[in-house]
Motif scaffolding. Structure first.
Motif, PDB file in Angstrom:
ATOM      1  N   ILE A  92      -8.939  -2.198   3.283  1.00 35.49           N
ATOM      2  CA  ILE A  92      -7.906  -2.615   2.333  1.00 35.49           C
ATOM      3  C   ILE A  92      -8.288  -3.940   1.680  1.00 35.49           C
ATOM      4  O   ILE A  92      -8.142  -4.113   0.461  1.00 35.49           O
ATOM      5  N   ALA A  93      -8.802  -4.889   2.466  1.00 37.40           N
ATOM      6  CA  ALA A  93      -9.197  -6.181   1.918  1.00 37.40           C
ATOM      7  C   ALA A  93     -10.335  -6.034   0.914  1.00 37.40           C
ATOM      8  O   ALA A  93     -10.374  -6.725  -0.108  1.00 37.40           O
ATOM      9  N   GLU A  94     -11.277  -5.130   1.180  1.00 37.68           N
ATOM     10  CA  GLU A  94     -12.423  -4.948   0.288  1.00 37.68           C
ATOM     11  C   GLU A  94     -12.062  -4.180  -0.974  1.00 37.68           C
ATOM     12  O   GLU A  94     -12.500  -4.523  -2.078  1.00 37.68           O
ATOM     13  N   HIS A  95     -11.261  -3.118  -0.843  1.00 33.57           N
ATOM     14  CA  HIS A  95     -11.040  -2.211  -1.959  1.00 33.57           C
ATOM     15  C   HIS A  95      -9.721  -2.452  -2.701  1.00 33.57           C
ATOM     16  O   HIS A  95      -9.596  -2.046  -3.859  1.00 33.57           O
ATOM     17  N   GLY A  96      -8.753  -3.064  -2.057  1.00 28.68           N
ATOM     18  CA  GLY A  96      -7.463  -3.279  -2.702  1.00 28.68           C
ATOM     19  C   GLY A  96      -7.465  -4.507  -3.595  1.00 28.68           C
ATOM     20  O   GLY A  96      -8.232  -5.445  -3.386  1.00 28.68           O
ATOM     21  N   ASP A  97      -6.592  -4.502  -4.583  1.00 28.86           N
ATOM     22  CA  ASP A  97      -6.375  -5.673  -5.426  1.00 28.86           C
ATOM     23  C   ASP A  97      -5.237  -6.529  -4.885  1.00 28.86           C
ATOM     24  O   ASP A  97      -4.785  -7.478  -5.533  1.00 28.86           O
ATOM     25  N   GLY A  98      -4.779  -6.198  -3.718  1.00 31.79           N
ATOM     26  CA  GLY A  98      -3.693  -6.852  -3.026  1.00 31.79           C
ATOM     27  C   GLY A  98      -3.218  -5.909  -1.940  1.00 31.79           C
ATOM     28  O   GLY A  98      -3.731  -4.790  -1.789  1.00 31.79           O
ATOM     29  N   TRP A  99      -2.230  -6.345  -1.172  1.00 29.24           N
ATOM     30  CA  TRP A  99      -1.692  -5.532  -0.081  1.00 29.24           C
ATOM     31  C   TRP A  99      -0.177  -5.564  -0.191  1.00 29.24           C
ATOM     32  O   TRP A  99       0.438  -6.632  -0.272  1.00 29.24           O
ATOM     33  N   LEU A 100       0.420  -4.380  -0.224  1.00 30.36           N
ATOM     34  CA  LEU A 100       1.876  -4.235  -0.294  1.00 30.36           C
ATOM     35  C   LEU A 100       2.365  -3.720   1.044  1.00 30.36           C
ATOM     36  O   LEU A 100       1.864  -2.711   1.550  1.00 30.36           O
ATOM     37  N   PHE A 101       3.338  -4.430   1.629  1.00 22.82           N
ATOM     38  CA  PHE A 101       3.788  -4.052   2.969  1.00 22.82           C
ATOM     39  C   PHE A 101       5.302  -3.931   3.009  1.00 22.82           C
ATOM     40  O   PHE A 101       6.019  -4.422   2.137  1.00 22.82           O
ATOM     41  N   TYR A 102       5.749  -3.238   4.046  1.00 23.32           N
ATOM     42  CA  TYR A 102       7.182  -3.121   4.300  1.00 23.32           C
ATOM     43  C   TYR A 102       7.687  -4.436   4.894  1.00 23.32           C
ATOM     44  O   TYR A 102       6.906  -5.335   5.224  1.00 23.32           O
ATOM     45  N   PRO A 112      -7.009   2.562 -19.167  1.00 26.82           N
ATOM     46  CA  PRO A 112      -6.033   1.468 -19.060  1.00 26.82           C
ATOM     47  C   PRO A 112      -6.334   0.320 -20.016  1.00 26.82           C
ATOM     48  O   PRO A 112      -7.398   0.254 -20.629  1.00 26.82           O
ATOM     49  N   THR A 113      -5.400  -0.620 -20.108  1.00 25.65           N
ATOM     50  CA  THR A 113      -5.582  -1.788 -20.968  1.00 25.65           C
ATOM     51  C   THR A 113      -6.660  -2.718 -20.417  1.00 25.65           C
ATOM     52  O   THR A 113      -7.314  -3.426 -21.184  1.00 25.65           O
ATOM     53  N   ALA A 114      -6.816  -2.782 -19.111  1.00 28.24           N
ATOM     54  CA  ALA A 114      -7.915  -3.499 -18.478  1.00 28.24           C
ATOM     55  C   ALA A 114      -8.879  -2.456 -17.931  1.00 28.24           C
ATOM     56  O   ALA A 114      -8.638  -1.249 -18.040  1.00 28.24           O
ATOM     57  N   GLU A 115      -9.973  -2.904 -17.336  1.00 22.82           N
ATOM     58  CA  GLU A 115     -10.958  -1.932 -16.848  1.00 22.82           C
ATOM     59  C   GLU A 115     -10.352  -0.981 -15.820  1.00 22.82           C
ATOM     60  O   GLU A 115     -10.707   0.183 -15.744  1.00 22.82           O
ATOM     61  N   THR A 116      -9.419  -1.488 -15.030  1.00 18.99           N
ATOM     62  CA  THR A 116      -8.729  -0.659 -14.055  1.00 18.99           C
ATOM     63  C   THR A 116      -7.331  -1.202 -13.838  1.00 18.99           C
ATOM     64  O   THR A 116      -7.106  -2.414 -13.910  1.00 18.99           O
ATOM     65  N   ILE A 117      -6.382  -0.344 -13.605  1.00 20.10           N
ATOM     66  CA  ILE A 117      -5.039  -0.780 -13.225  1.00 20.10           C
ATOM     67  C   ILE A 117      -5.094  -1.318 -11.800  1.00 20.10           C
ATOM     68  O   ILE A 117      -5.733  -0.714 -10.934  1.00 20.10           O
ATOM     69  N   PRO A 118      -4.459  -2.443 -11.513  1.00 19.54           N
ATOM     70  CA  PRO A 118      -4.473  -2.965 -10.147  1.00 19.54           C
ATOM     71  C   PRO A 118      -3.890  -1.960  -9.151  1.00 19.54           C
ATOM     72  O   PRO A 118      -2.853  -1.345  -9.398  1.00 19.54           O
ATOM     73  N   LEU A 119      -4.578  -1.815  -8.008  1.00 22.17           N
ATOM     74  CA  LEU A 119      -4.156  -0.905  -6.949  1.00 22.17           C
ATOM     75  C   LEU A 119      -3.863  -1.700  -5.683  1.00 22.17           C
ATOM     76  O   LEU A 119      -4.727  -2.452  -5.197  1.00 22.17           O
ATOM     77  N   LEU A 120      -2.644  -1.528  -5.141  1.00 29.30           N
ATOM     78  CA  LEU A 120      -2.237  -2.209  -3.915  1.00 29.30           C
ATOM     79  C   LEU A 120      -1.945  -1.166  -2.835  1.00 29.30           C
ATOM     80  O   LEU A 120      -0.898  -0.495  -2.878  1.00 29.30           O
ATOM     81  N   PRO A 121      -2.872  -0.961  -1.882  1.00 27.23           N
ATOM     82  CA  PRO A 121      -2.544  -0.079  -0.755  1.00 27.23           C
ATOM     83  C   PRO A 121      -1.270  -0.555  -0.066  1.00 27.23           C
ATOM     84  O   PRO A 121      -0.994  -1.756   0.026  1.00 27.23           O
ATOM     85  N   THR A 122      -0.494   0.414   0.423  1.00 25.20           N
ATOM     86  CA  THR A 122       0.823   0.123   0.985  1.00 25.20           C
ATOM     87  C   THR A 122       0.843   0.434   2.468  1.00 25.20           C
ATOM     88  O   THR A 122       0.407   1.506   2.886  1.00 25.20           O
ATOM     89  N   GLY A 123       1.370  -0.498   3.258  1.00 21.19           N
ATOM     90  CA  GLY A 123       1.283  -0.325   4.692  1.00 21.19           C
ATOM     91  C   GLY A 123      -0.189  -0.255   5.082  1.00 21.19           C
ATOM     92  O   GLY A 123      -1.045  -0.907   4.489  1.00 21.19           O
ATOM     93  N   ASN A 124      -0.500   0.561   6.066  1.00 19.40           N
ATOM     94  CA  ASN A 124      -1.902   0.721   6.456  1.00 19.40           C
ATOM     95  C   ASN A 124      -2.601   1.836   5.695  1.00 19.40           C
ATOM     96  O   ASN A 124      -3.833   1.878   5.642  1.00 19.40           O
ATOM     97  N   SER A 125      -1.826   2.758   5.113  1.00 17.72           N
ATOM     98  CA  SER A 125      -2.395   3.856   4.332  1.00 17.72           C
ATOM     99  C   SER A 125      -3.496   4.593   5.090  1.00 17.72           C
ATOM    100  O   SER A 125      -4.419   5.137   4.487  1.00 17.72           O
ATOM    101  N   ARG A 126      -3.431   4.563   6.422  1.00 13.26           N
ATOM    102  CA  ARG A 126      -4.414   5.229   7.292  1.00 13.26           C
ATOM    103  C   ARG A 126      -5.808   4.634   7.115  1.00 13.26           C
ATOM    104  O   ARG A 126      -6.815   5.310   7.316  1.00 13.26           O
ATOM    105  N   GLN A 127      -5.876   3.337   6.752  1.00 13.37           N
ATOM    106  CA  GLN A 127      -7.156   2.674   6.540  1.00 13.37           C
ATOM    107  C   GLN A 127      -7.234   1.431   7.430  1.00 13.37           C
ATOM    108  O   GLN A 127      -6.233   0.923   7.921  1.00 13.37           O
ATOM    109  N   SER A 128      -8.450   0.934   7.611  1.00 15.96           N
ATOM    110  CA  SER A 128      -8.630  -0.316   8.343  1.00 15.96           C
ATOM    111  C   SER A 128      -8.219  -1.500   7.462  1.00 15.96           C
ATOM    112  O   SER A 128      -8.232  -1.420   6.229  1.00 15.96           O
ATOM    113  N   ASP A 129      -7.885  -2.610   8.114  1.00 17.47           N
ATOM    114  CA  ASP A 129      -7.555  -3.827   7.365  1.00 17.47           C
ATOM    115  C   ASP A 129      -8.742  -4.270   6.514  1.00 17.47           C
ATOM    116  O   ASP A 129      -8.567  -4.778   5.399  1.00 17.47           O
ATOM    117  N   GLU A 130      -9.954  -4.054   7.032  1.00 13.61           N
ATOM    118  CA  GLU A 130     -11.159  -4.468   6.303  1.00 13.61           C
ATOM    119  C   GLU A 130     -11.332  -3.643   5.031  1.00 13.61           C
ATOM    120  O   GLU A 130     -11.721  -4.171   3.985  1.00 13.61           O
TER     121      GLU A 130
END
Length: 306
Positions: free
Chosen positions: A204-214, A184-202
């Protein structure tokens, strides 16, 4: 914002005070059939011209009539390449790539290609999927999709950040003799988990670059945003909401599936409240027949007025 995630698209959406807006494909509203690509592009360039900051495309591999929605029909990667070639600076987003149904090497290569061709405008919403018949169609265990999502998410990050990586997962393995290019143009493309994605909120907060929700009820969204700020500090939070503008600008709201039919004055107050709660970005799904006029009205009355 983490420097390694700050490509041009992420900065366009999130690198300033206040709420920004994107428009969601299909802009013509044809989500059960193939939309007219020429008209979609005309509306996409119009959205950019009037002040929208993002264009978001959906990843729906198959059409399940019971679900009642084929997304924008066209496959995510060639469609985004086409949109990138016809636009200038607007961010390009996915809402969202279903990681459990796609091989991480394919996602990493395709996404990095779009990111390079668009000069860094790509932001990836990613999800675990919600259409039951798709799992056997792709030979994926429905009950394993939470683990599969994490493994593929982390593999994609590694494929972007490292040369000749060593990786192993349920999807396959790499032993350090193969690389995935381009990067990518940066070290990584930003990733935004969507909804809960079968993951804990914690997680998503640690690994996501943001949170996308319905779309969420207003009080629920306010609560989610408060919890998100405690766990994720300044990482952005975005939602998708369907908007149908009433002919009467003073009309009170009537509920739609995942949105509202209302007058422009009510929508102005509504988005001002969401901005005050700390919402960073809203993906607008215009439901009016005259999409171009509705995009213009929304831009003039809300984007320019907040």
């Amino acid at each position: 914002m983490p420097a390694d995630h700050a490509n041009a698209g992420y900065r366009r959406l999130f690198d300033r005070e206040g709420l920004t807006f994107g428009a969601g494909f299909p802009l013509t509203g044809a989500n059960r059939s193939t939309p007219d690509p020429e008209r979609e592009i005309e509306l996409a360039t119009h959205a950019e011209e009037v002040g929208f900051d993002g264009l978001w495309t959906r990843d729906v591999p198959t059409f399940w009539p019971k679900f009642g929605d084929a997304g924008q029909t066209f496959d995510t990667w060639p469609w985004l390449s086409h949109v990138a070639a016809q636009t200038d600076d607007i961010a390009l987003g996915t809402s969202s790539v279903v990681l459990t149904l796609r091989h991480p090497i394919h996602v990493a290569k395709s996404a990095a290609t779009i990111d390079q061709l668009s000069d860094g405008r790509l932001v990836l919403g990613v999800a675990s999927g919600d259409r039951d018949p798709e799992y056997p169609a792709f030979d994926v265990g429905r009950e394993d999709r939470g683990r599969a999502f994490r493994e593929r998410y982390e593999a994609i990050r590694t494929l972007w950040r490292e040369e000749y990586p060593e990786l192993e997962g349920e999807w396959g393995s790499l032993e350090g003799d193969l690389d995935v290019v381009p990067k990518p143009t940066a070290e990584t493309i930003p990733l935004l988990p969507t909804g809960n994605s079968r993951q804990s909120d914690e997680w998503i907060a640690e690994h996501g670059d943001g949170w996308l929700f319905y779309h969420l009820p207003e009080s629920t969204l306010e609560s989610y945003l408060a919890g998100w700020r405690e766990r994720a500090d300044e990482k952005p939070f975005a939602i998708a909401v369907r908007v149908e503008l009433a002919d009467d600008p003073t009309a009170d709201p009537e509920p739609l599936h995942l949105g509202f039919h209302a007058g422009i004055e009510w929508f102005r107050d509504y988005f001002r409240r969401l901005e005050s709660y700390g919402l960073d970005h809203a993906i607008i799904g215009i439901q009016n027949d005259d999409t171009e006029a509705a995009l213009s009205t929304f831009a003039d009355e809300i984007i320019d007025g907040l």
